[in-house]
Scaffold this motif. Sequence first.
Motif, PDB file in Angstrom:
ATOM      1  N   PHE A  33       0.848  -1.200   0.000  1.00 15.05           N
ATOM      2  CA  PHE A  33       0.000   0.000   0.000  1.00 15.05           C
ATOM      3  C   PHE A  33       0.878   1.243   0.000  1.00 15.05           C
ATOM      4  CE2 PHE A  33      -3.817  -2.310   1.416  1.00 15.05           C
ATOM      5  CZ  PHE A  33      -3.251  -3.410   2.026  1.00 15.05           C
ATOM      6  N   TYR A  35       0.384   5.372   1.092  1.00 12.69           N
ATOM      7  CA  TYR A  35      -0.453   6.362   1.756  1.00 12.69           C
ATOM      8  C   TYR A  35       0.244   7.711   1.707  1.00 12.69           C
ATOM      9  CZ  TYR A  35      -3.514   2.823   3.811  1.00 12.69           C
ATOM     10  OH  TYR A  35      -4.423   1.816   3.990  1.00 12.69           O
ATOM     11  N   PRO A  43      -3.033   9.345   7.828  1.00 11.88           N
ATOM     12  CA  PRO A  43      -2.652   8.876   6.491  1.00 11.88           C
ATOM     13  C   PRO A  43      -3.876   8.674   5.602  1.00 11.88           C
ATOM     14  CG  PRO A  43      -1.533   7.604   8.197  1.00 11.88           C
ATOM     15  CD  PRO A  43      -2.573   8.428   8.888  1.00 11.88           C
ATOM     16  N   PHE A  45      -5.181   6.882   1.960  1.00  9.06           N
ATOM     17  CA  PHE A  45      -4.872   5.826   0.999  1.00  9.06           C
ATOM     18  C   PHE A  45      -4.633   6.389  -0.401  1.00  9.06           C
ATOM     19  CE2 PHE A  45      -5.152   1.702  -0.955  1.00  9.06           C
ATOM     20  CZ  PHE A  45      -5.845   1.892  -2.135  1.00  9.06           C
ATOM     21  N   ASP A  56      -6.126  -1.294  -6.875  1.00  2.52           N
ATOM     22  CA  ASP A  56      -6.908  -0.131  -6.466  1.00  2.52           C
ATOM     23  C   ASP A  56      -6.002   1.089  -6.538  1.00  2.52           C
ATOM     24  OD1 ASP A  56      -8.521   1.792  -5.275  1.00  2.52           O
ATOM     25  OD2 ASP A  56      -9.047   0.575  -3.539  1.00  2.52           O
ATOM     26  N   ILE A  99      -6.118  -8.997   0.227  1.00  2.00           N
ATOM     27  CA  ILE A  99      -7.502  -8.610   0.453  1.00  2.00           C
ATOM     28  C   ILE A  99      -8.395  -9.806   0.152  1.00  2.00           C
ATOM     29  CG2 ILE A  99      -7.142  -6.176   0.063  1.00  2.00           C
ATOM     30  CD1 ILE A  99      -8.149  -6.506  -2.760  1.00  2.00           C
ATOM     31  N   GLY A 100      -9.378  -9.999   1.011  1.00  2.00           N
ATOM     32  CA  GLY A 100     -10.234 -11.164   0.870  1.00  2.00           C
ATOM     33  C   GLY A 100      -9.899 -12.232   1.880  1.00  2.00           C
ATOM     34  N   GLY A 102      -9.585 -11.626   5.016  1.00  2.00           N
ATOM     35  CA  GLY A 102     -10.188 -11.312   6.301  1.00  2.00           C
ATOM     36  C   GLY A 102      -9.400 -10.251   7.012  1.00  2.00           C
TER      37      GLY A 102
ATOM     38  N   TYR B  32     -14.206  -5.485  10.519  1.00  2.00           N
ATOM     39  CA  TYR B  32     -13.331  -5.606  11.668  1.00  2.00           C
ATOM     40  C   TYR B  32     -13.061  -4.226  12.267  1.00  2.00           C
ATOM     41  CZ  TYR B  32     -11.892 -10.418  10.525  1.00  2.00           C
ATOM     42  OH  TYR B  32     -11.854 -11.764  10.287  1.00  2.00           O
ATOM     43  N   TYR B  34      -9.945  -2.237  13.848  1.00  2.00           N
ATOM     44  CA  TYR B  34      -8.484  -2.241  13.947  1.00  2.00           C
ATOM     45  C   TYR B  34      -8.026  -1.040  14.775  1.00  2.00           C
ATOM     46  CZ  TYR B  34      -7.970  -5.541  10.066  1.00  2.00           C
ATOM     47  OH  TYR B  34      -8.008  -6.660   9.263  1.00  2.00           O
ATOM     48  N   ARG B  91     -12.865  -1.825   8.933  1.00  2.00           N
ATOM     49  CA  ARG B  91     -12.531  -2.255   7.584  1.00  2.00           C
ATOM     50  C   ARG B  91     -13.274  -3.535   7.257  1.00  2.00           C
ATOM     51  NH1 ARG B  91      -9.268  -6.254   6.152  1.00  2.00           N
ATOM     52  NH2 ARG B  91      -8.686  -6.346   3.977  1.00  2.00           N
ATOM     53  N   ALA B  92     -13.830  -3.564   6.048  1.00  2.00           N
ATOM     54  CA  ALA B  92     -14.542  -4.757   5.607  1.00  2.00           C
ATOM     55  C   ALA B  92     -13.580  -5.917   5.460  1.00  2.00           C
ATOM     56  CB  ALA B  92     -15.256  -4.486   4.287  1.00  2.00           C
ATOM     57  N   ALA B  93     -14.030  -7.093   5.857  1.00  2.00           N
ATOM     58  CA  ALA B  93     -13.199  -8.285   5.751  1.00  2.00           C
ATOM     59  C   ALA B  93     -13.057  -8.751   4.324  1.00  2.00           C
ATOM     60  CB  ALA B  93     -13.774  -9.405   6.610  1.00  2.00           C
ATOM     61  N   SER B  94     -14.071  -8.559   3.529  1.00  2.00           N
ATOM     62  CA  SER B  94     -14.005  -9.029   2.157  1.00  2.00           C
ATOM     63  C   SER B  94     -15.078  -8.346   1.342  1.00  2.00           C
ATOM     64  CB  SER B  94     -14.205 -10.549   2.090  1.00  2.00           C
ATOM     65  OG  SER B  94     -15.484 -10.888   2.575  1.00  2.00           O
ATOM     66  N   GLY B  96     -15.691  -6.496  -2.771  1.00  2.00           N
ATOM     67  CA  GLY B  96     -15.380  -5.273  -3.497  1.00  2.00           C
ATOM     68  C   GLY B  96     -13.891  -5.012  -3.583  1.00  2.00           C
ATOM     69  N   THR B  97     -13.529  -3.859  -4.070  1.00  2.00           N
ATOM     70  CA  THR B  97     -12.110  -3.524  -4.209  1.00  2.00           C
ATOM     71  C   THR B  97     -11.663  -2.517  -3.169  1.00  2.00           C
ATOM     72  OG1 THR B  97     -12.666  -1.800  -5.802  1.00  2.00           O
ATOM     73  CG2 THR B  97     -12.113  -3.969  -6.688  1.00  2.00           C
ATOM     74  N   SER B  98     -12.588  -2.015  -2.357  1.00  2.00           N
ATOM     75  CA  SER B  98     -12.199  -0.976  -1.408  1.00  2.00           C
ATOM     76  C   SER B  98     -11.677  -1.550  -0.108  1.00  2.00           C
ATOM     77  CB  SER B  98     -13.375  -0.043  -1.114  1.00  2.00           C
ATOM     78  OG  SER B  98     -14.401  -0.755  -0.456  1.00  2.00           O
ATOM     79  N   TYR B  99     -11.790  -2.866   0.077  1.00  2.00           N
ATOM     80  CA  TYR B  99     -11.407  -3.389   1.372  1.00  2.00           C
ATOM     81  C   TYR B  99      -9.921  -3.584   1.505  1.00  2.00           C
ATOM     82  CZ  TYR B  99     -11.756  -7.865  -1.124  1.00  2.00           C
ATOM     83  OH  TYR B  99     -11.632  -8.886  -2.020  1.00  2.00           O
ATOM     84  N   GLY B 100      -9.156  -3.191   0.487  1.00  2.00           N
ATOM     85  CA  GLY B 100      -7.719  -3.212   0.650  1.00  2.00           C
ATOM     86  C   GLY B 100      -7.199  -2.060   1.473  1.00  2.00           C
ATOM     87  N   LYS B 101      -7.993  -1.024   1.622  1.00  2.00           N
ATOM     88  CA  LYS B 101      -7.467   0.172   2.254  1.00  2.00           C
ATOM     89  C   LYS B 101      -7.878   0.272   3.717  1.00  2.00           C
ATOM     90  CE  LYS B 101      -9.917   2.548  -0.658  1.00  2.00           C
ATOM     91  NZ  LYS B 101     -10.610   3.612  -1.447  1.00  2.00           N
ATOM     92  N   LEU B 102      -7.039   0.958   4.481  1.00  3.90           N
ATOM     93  CA  LEU B 102      -7.349   1.343   5.849  1.00  3.90           C
ATOM     94  C   LEU B 102      -7.681   2.832   5.822  1.00  3.90           C
ATOM     95  CD1 LEU B 102      -4.361  -0.423   7.634  1.00  3.90           C
ATOM     96  CD2 LEU B 102      -6.760  -1.134   7.749  1.00  3.90           C
ATOM     97  N   PHE B 104      -7.863   5.921   7.890  1.00  5.14           N
ATOM     98  CA  PHE B 104      -7.473   6.522   9.165  1.00  5.14           C
ATOM     99  C   PHE B 104      -8.295   7.784   9.389  1.00  5.14           C
ATOM    100  CE2 PHE B 104      -3.513   4.250  10.193  1.00  5.14           C
ATOM    101  CZ  PHE B 104      -3.256   3.618   8.999  1.00  5.14           C
TER     102      PHE B 104
END
Lengths: 117, 114
Positions: A33, A35, A43, A45, A56, A99-100, A102, B32, B34, B91-94, B96-102, B104
Amino acid sequence: GAGVSQSPRYKVAKRGQDVALRCDPISGHVSLFWYQQALGQGPEFLTYFQNEAQLDKSGLPSDRFFAERPEGSVSTLKIQRTQQEDSAVYLCASSLSWIGQGSLEAFFGQGTRLTVV
Amino acid sequence: DAKTTQPPSMDCAEGRAANLPCNHSTISGNEYVYWYRQIHSQGPQYIIHGLKNNETNEMASLIITEDRKSSTLILPHATLRDTAVYYCIVRAASGGTSYGKLTFGQGTILTVHP
């Protein structure tokens, strides 16, 4: 080292100059990632890679920002024709999981502080 | 991802427990909670995460309310080195494509004093 390494730690660029920021993730980490952190803010994204695939890039603020991770390890964030508003700390993070899966424990580098003058 | 609300700042005496609250009233079932922290001039550091159950590790404990609309991060014996900005993130566990990001927020500035 064992952590995420970013270079340079500090970069001063003249307005209009192109810059390249490097990130060495933890070996074997699938996810990477980038940021951006403005002074006094959390931060934000920019972009995400899973191995060499950029999945992404919704956070990249303009087409002057470009990121790559051609071999699925080291990544470079390039900013073309830098502007003063690009001044910020650029943070790179990596994660063993993707990703995916969990949960996502991301390990951050110390960042590159970019100052555009 | 759900929005979180944290107090902007808190103080804690060294050696005492620091309890940092976070509201996430719009959290959904697959998201989740975090916690990360950021010590001055360093990158954020992962602390702990949880879904429904309370969690504990060597750094902290995470208490999540039964309705999951709020949580508390507990540092059981705060030290001066725990002075940092603490971020609560959902953050979503799974999916779509947006769950890669945190995502803040502004976080809570925790100051531990002697």
